[in-house]
Design a protein around this motif. Sequence first.
Motif, mmCIF file in Angstrom:
data_model
loop_
_atom_site.group_PDB
_atom_site.id
_atom_site.type_symbol
_atom_site.label_atom_id
_atom_site.label_comp_id
_atom_site.label_asym_id
_atom_site.label_seq_id
_atom_site.Cartn_x
_atom_site.Cartn_y
_atom_site.Cartn_z
ATOM 1 N N TYR A 62 47.204 32.863 33.145
ATOM 2 C CA TYR A 62 47.346 34.283 33.443
ATOM 3 C C TYR A 62 48.126 35.009 32.349
ATOM 4 N N GLU A 63 47.870 36.320 32.279
ATOM 5 C CA GLU A 63 48.567 37.170 31.319
ATOM 6 C C GLU A 63 48.768 38.541 31.946
ATOM 7 N N ASP A 64 49.974 39.080 31.823
ATOM 8 C CA ASP A 64 50.266 40.420 32.323
ATOM 9 C C ASP A 64 50.270 41.405 31.162
ATOM 10 N N ILE A 65 49.571 42.523 31.335
ATOM 11 C CA ILE A 65 49.554 43.579 30.322
ATOM 12 C C ILE A 65 50.198 44.826 30.929
ATOM 13 N N GLU A 66 51.230 45.321 30.278
ATOM 14 C CA GLU A 66 51.947 46.498 30.769
ATOM 15 C C GLU A 66 51.021 47.709 30.816
ATOM 16 N N ALA A 67 51.159 48.511 31.862
ATOM 17 C CA ALA A 67 50.372 49.747 31.971
ATOM 18 C C ALA A 67 50.945 50.622 33.065
ATOM 19 N N GLN A 68 51.241 51.864 32.718
ATOM 20 C CA GLN A 68 51.608 52.850 33.738
ATOM 21 C C GLN A 68 50.389 53.672 34.157
ATOM 22 N N LEU A 69 49.284 53.465 33.452
ATOM 23 C CA LEU A 69 48.009 54.105 33.777
ATOM 24 C C LEU A 69 46.919 53.045 33.702
ATOM 25 N N VAL A 70 46.142 52.909 34.770
ATOM 26 C CA VAL A 70 45.016 51.971 34.796
ATOM 27 C C VAL A 70 43.758 52.762 35.153
ATOM 28 N N LEU A 71 42.730 52.616 34.336
ATOM 29 C CA LEU A 71 41.447 53.258 34.580
ATOM 30 C C LEU A 71 40.402 52.169 34.792
ATOM 31 N N ARG A 72 39.810 52.157 35.982
ATOM 32 C CA ARG A 72 38.851 51.116 36.348
ATOM 33 C C ARG A 72 37.442 51.614 36.058
ATOM 34 N N SER A 73 36.761 50.959 35.127
ATOM 35 C CA SER A 73 35.418 51.376 34.714
ATOM 36 C C SER A 73 34.456 50.204 34.862
ATOM 37 N N VAL A 74 34.117 49.914 36.120
ATOM 38 C CA VAL A 74 33.302 48.715 36.389
ATOM 39 C C VAL A 74 31.974 49.070 37.055
ATOM 40 N N GLY A 75 31.526 50.309 36.875
ATOM 41 C CA GLY A 75 30.190 50.667 37.330
ATOM 42 C C GLY A 75 30.175 51.665 38.466
ATOM 43 N N TYR A 76 28.996 52.293 38.630
ATOM 44 C CA TYR A 76 28.763 53.278 39.689
ATOM 45 C C TYR A 76 28.020 52.619 40.852
#
Length: 447
Positions: A302-316
């Motif tokens: 596992y790996e943690d990536i810092e983010a205060q903003l997450v945008l999920r772009s996995v399809g419509y």
Amino acid sequence: MLHVAVVGSGPSGCYTAQSLVQQDSETHVDVLDRLPCPYGLVRYGVAPDHEKIKSLQNNLRTVLEHERVRFLGGVQVGPGGVPAARLRELYHAVVYCVGAATDRHLGIPGEDLPGSWSATEFVSWYSAHPDAAADGFVLGARSAVVIGVGNVAVDVTRMLARDPAELSPTDMPQAALTALAASRVTDISMVGRRGPSQARFTTKELRELGTLPDTEVAVDPAELAMDPGYADPSALPAAQRRNVEALRGWAESESQDASRRIRLRFFLRPVELLADGGRVGAVRFERTAPDGQGGVTGTGRYEDIEAQLVLRSVGYRGVPLEGLPFDAAHGTVPHLAGRVLRDGLVAPGEYVAGWIKRGPTGVIGTNRPDAKETVTSLLEDASVLVQKELPGDPLAALRAEGIEPVEWAGWCAIERAEAELGASLGRSVVKLPDWESLLAAARTAAS
């Protein structure tokens, strides 16, 4: 004389209307849209800095200005508006071109934390969709993670990294431009669960990231090397080969001294969004590895990536329409060559085209042959459809029921108001961002 309602004024709806009036010289078409503005995702889904693609509106405009085509905006079909059964009474045939209105979910813990958004919500905000969420996407964020490696993911990554001065000449709403100008996001990771040869972005979109001023694009050579297609890109199809070659160039380049950095990451799948102070603070990913069959399998690392903003772009995904059958597994309306199927049987006078017909696949141009197939089916049925007696002009019937559509003159008034707003701000055209201002502008057409 055939009277057809087309529900949806995006590319699939406009191409359906165009095919109808081209193939039959007596057919009249009403193009209905829930919004007071036409063009669907061409207006509300194409990034504001993609002027060439946005110029497709000129082609769609020609369709909607045809003498036998009528645009009726601000008409809700379904709950709170015109029931599908009533629409069926007003027209000989109805073609639903409503697209795929919602996003796929990740289905992982923390997905609904504040600071976690669908990419569509972010796109709607910077495209001035009247249903867009309030401002606040980039507020307080330093690092962003974009989950997904398609063209929408590339678009939102580019919008986060682009200098706001370069966006000022576009039609981006003023509030979004101001917020992006104040953004402190300097580190953006775009992450895919599979390898670069399986990414969905096009090479043209991908390479645009490398043209952003004062922005470094970083790629981990070790993640590229995990891809079975990396060692010999010549064996890949042309599109994937160009992607891999572009990524290889960034992986082999020297690190730059830039204000912003875009990291393109591969073989990582999200398993949890981690909270920090009541909002998202990081994304936990599991390292994946090729399974030898075109997919990936988890490795337990596992790996943690810092983010205060997450945008999920996995399809419509398509959503059910009241009064129509729906295939929940595929997010589409069951059909036979565009004819709606009810319990496996053709429903006379009901048709579908576009994403609600085939699912969210293909490019804008894919809608043209798709629409033509549906129109061919409809016109084959025309001799039966025209036997139904209609109650009169559908527009008069809608008005009698308290519905006041935004006609083409109203849309032209919105365009004028947006040009005036742009001029007042020292910019070009600037979109009106909310229902109130759009409808107020449309009403000036009647004054």
